[in-house]
Design a protein around this motif. Structure first.
Motif, PDB file in Angstrom:
ATOM      1  N   TYR A  22       5.427  -0.104  -5.452  1.00  0.00           N
ATOM      2  CA  TYR A  22       4.774  -0.070  -4.143  1.00  0.00           C
ATOM      3  C   TYR A  22       5.665  -0.365  -2.943  1.00  0.00           C
ATOM      4  O   TYR A  22       5.255  -0.120  -1.812  1.00  0.00           O
ATOM      5  CB  TYR A  22       3.596  -1.051  -4.117  1.00  0.00           C
ATOM      6  CG  TYR A  22       2.550  -0.735  -5.137  1.00  0.00           C
ATOM      7  CD1 TYR A  22       1.895   0.483  -5.135  1.00  0.00           C
ATOM      8  CD2 TYR A  22       2.204  -1.661  -6.121  1.00  0.00           C
ATOM      9  CE1 TYR A  22       0.931   0.784  -6.072  1.00  0.00           C
ATOM     10  CE2 TYR A  22       1.232  -1.375  -7.067  1.00  0.00           C
ATOM     11  CZ  TYR A  22       0.607  -0.152  -7.035  1.00  0.00           C
ATOM     12  OH  TYR A  22      -0.337   0.142  -7.962  1.00  0.00           O
ATOM     13  N   ASP A  25       6.435   2.789  -0.671  1.00  0.00           N
ATOM     14  CA  ASP A  25       5.205   3.292  -0.064  1.00  0.00           C
ATOM     15  C   ASP A  25       4.683   2.343   1.018  1.00  0.00           C
ATOM     16  O   ASP A  25       4.195   2.786   2.054  1.00  0.00           O
ATOM     17  CB  ASP A  25       4.121   3.518  -1.120  1.00  0.00           C
ATOM     18  CG  ASP A  25       4.420   4.725  -1.992  1.00  0.00           C
ATOM     19  OD1 ASP A  25       5.188   5.607  -1.548  1.00  0.00           O
ATOM     20  OD2 ASP A  25       3.885   4.783  -3.113  1.00  0.00           O
ATOM     21  N   PHE A  29       4.334   3.536   4.831  1.00  0.00           N
ATOM     22  CA  PHE A  29       3.011   3.427   5.442  1.00  0.00           C
ATOM     23  C   PHE A  29       3.086   2.608   6.739  1.00  0.00           C
ATOM     24  O   PHE A  29       2.569   3.011   7.780  1.00  0.00           O
ATOM     25  CB  PHE A  29       2.040   2.776   4.456  1.00  0.00           C
ATOM     26  CG  PHE A  29       0.681   2.519   5.012  1.00  0.00           C
ATOM     27  CD1 PHE A  29      -0.227   3.562   5.141  1.00  0.00           C
ATOM     28  CD2 PHE A  29       0.287   1.248   5.403  1.00  0.00           C
ATOM     29  CE1 PHE A  29      -1.501   3.341   5.649  1.00  0.00           C
ATOM     30  CE2 PHE A  29      -0.964   1.023   5.914  1.00  0.00           C
ATOM     31  CZ  PHE A  29      -1.866   2.071   6.038  1.00  0.00           C
ATOM     32  N   LYS A  64      -1.900  -3.752  -5.493  1.00  0.00           N
ATOM     33  CA  LYS A  64      -1.706  -2.720  -4.469  1.00  0.00           C
ATOM     34  C   LYS A  64      -2.589  -3.000  -3.260  1.00  0.00           C
ATOM     35  O   LYS A  64      -2.120  -2.993  -2.118  1.00  0.00           O
ATOM     36  CB  LYS A  64      -2.025  -1.341  -5.051  1.00  0.00           C
ATOM     37  CG  LYS A  64      -1.909  -0.220  -4.036  1.00  0.00           C
ATOM     38  CD  LYS A  64      -2.265   1.112  -4.648  1.00  0.00           C
ATOM     39  CE  LYS A  64      -2.174   2.231  -3.631  1.00  0.00           C
ATOM     40  NZ  LYS A  64      -2.554   3.525  -4.190  1.00  0.00           N
ATOM     41  N   PHE A  68      -1.108  -3.900   0.503  1.00  0.00           N
ATOM     42  CA  PHE A  68      -1.370  -3.052   1.661  1.00  0.00           C
ATOM     43  C   PHE A  68      -2.155  -3.823   2.733  1.00  0.00           C
ATOM     44  O   PHE A  68      -1.894  -3.675   3.919  1.00  0.00           O
ATOM     45  CB  PHE A  68      -2.105  -1.769   1.251  1.00  0.00           C
ATOM     46  CG  PHE A  68      -1.176  -0.671   0.832  1.00  0.00           C
ATOM     47  CD1 PHE A  68      -0.737   0.271   1.735  1.00  0.00           C
ATOM     48  CD2 PHE A  68      -0.718  -0.593  -0.478  1.00  0.00           C
ATOM     49  CE1 PHE A  68       0.140   1.282   1.358  1.00  0.00           C
ATOM     50  CE2 PHE A  68       0.153   0.412  -0.864  1.00  0.00           C
ATOM     51  CZ  PHE A  68       0.582   1.346   0.047  1.00  0.00           C
ATOM     52  N   GLU A 142      -0.720  12.826  -2.686  1.00  0.00           N
ATOM     53  CA  GLU A 142      -0.053  11.526  -2.600  1.00  0.00           C
ATOM     54  C   GLU A 142      -0.510  10.762  -1.360  1.00  0.00           C
ATOM     55  O   GLU A 142      -0.801   9.570  -1.420  1.00  0.00           O
ATOM     56  CB  GLU A 142       1.463  11.697  -2.526  1.00  0.00           C
ATOM     57  CG  GLU A 142       2.121  12.177  -3.790  1.00  0.00           C
ATOM     58  CD  GLU A 142       3.607  12.385  -3.581  1.00  0.00           C
ATOM     59  OE1 GLU A 142       4.385  11.478  -3.930  1.00  0.00           O
ATOM     60  OE2 GLU A 142       3.980  13.463  -3.057  1.00  0.00           O
ATOM     61  N   LEU A 146      -2.555   7.174  -1.026  1.00  0.00           N
ATOM     62  CA  LEU A 146      -2.030   6.050  -0.237  1.00  0.00           C
ATOM     63  C   LEU A 146      -3.016   5.601   0.836  1.00  0.00           C
ATOM     64  O   LEU A 146      -3.153   4.405   1.100  1.00  0.00           O
ATOM     65  CB  LEU A 146      -0.705   6.431   0.422  1.00  0.00           C
ATOM     66  CG  LEU A 146       0.503   6.491  -0.496  1.00  0.00           C
ATOM     67  CD1 LEU A 146       1.710   7.035   0.252  1.00  0.00           C
ATOM     68  CD2 LEU A 146       0.814   5.108  -1.036  1.00  0.00           C
TER      69      LEU A 146
END
Length: 172
Positions: A22, A25, A29, A64, A68, A142, A146
């Protein structure tokens, strides 16, 4: 990542797997959503630090979401802090001397300004979707995973963002 009962992120191997899976990503992000000024690498590092501090309470399946959420909250706090600082501070940009044609430099700066302004007019969802798809080259599926939306929503956001950008940049 295999789901294990009675496991948490405190296991070094699981934590390492979560980080490998992660970290990039999370960085992308955060960078696409808020930009470079908030230092996305720092936010990602702090999110993993918070994950380690709370590792006994976090299952690998929930890592995850935790990462995030924490990264987004850290970015929002930094973004709000920058807004307060900017309210009381004027920024002056000094241009560096360059051997390129001055008219080209002016046109380039004007285009970049228009592009950045057009990007800033997009909603955060459209901006993040556009940058993930076009700047990084991620596939629609993808990006959908996300952002937690459907593939169709990603396609709609992307095409809507492109249409809006064309409207704002067409004068150049």
């Amino acid at each position: 990542m295999p789901s294990q009962n009675n496991s948490n992120v405190c296991d070094e191997k699981i934590f390492e797997q979560v980080h490998k899976k992660y970290a990039q990503d999370l960085y992308n992000f955060t960078y696409y959503k808020y930009g470079e000024k908030i230092d996305p690498a720092d936010k990602v590092q702090n999110a993993f630090l918070k994950l380690w501090e709370n590792c006994k309470d976090i299952l690998p399946e929930k890592a995850k979401s935790f990462l995030f959420t924490v990264t987004n909250n850290l970015a929002i706090n930094t973004f709000k802090h920058h807004q307060v600082v900017l309210k009381y501070q004027n920024e002056y940009f000094s241009s560096q001397q360059n051997n390129e044609d001055p008219s080209f430099l002016m046109e380039e700066a004007e285009y970049l300004k228009k592009y950045q302004q057009a990007l800033s007019l997009l909603t955060p969802e459209k901006r993040a979707t556009f940058l993930m798809c076009k700047a990084e080259g991620k596939k629609h599926q993808e990006v959908a995973e996300l952002l937690g939306v459907s593939r169709k929503a990603v396609e709609k956001r992307l095409y809507s963002a492109i249409s809006e950008l064309r409207k704002h940049i067409k004068e150049i």
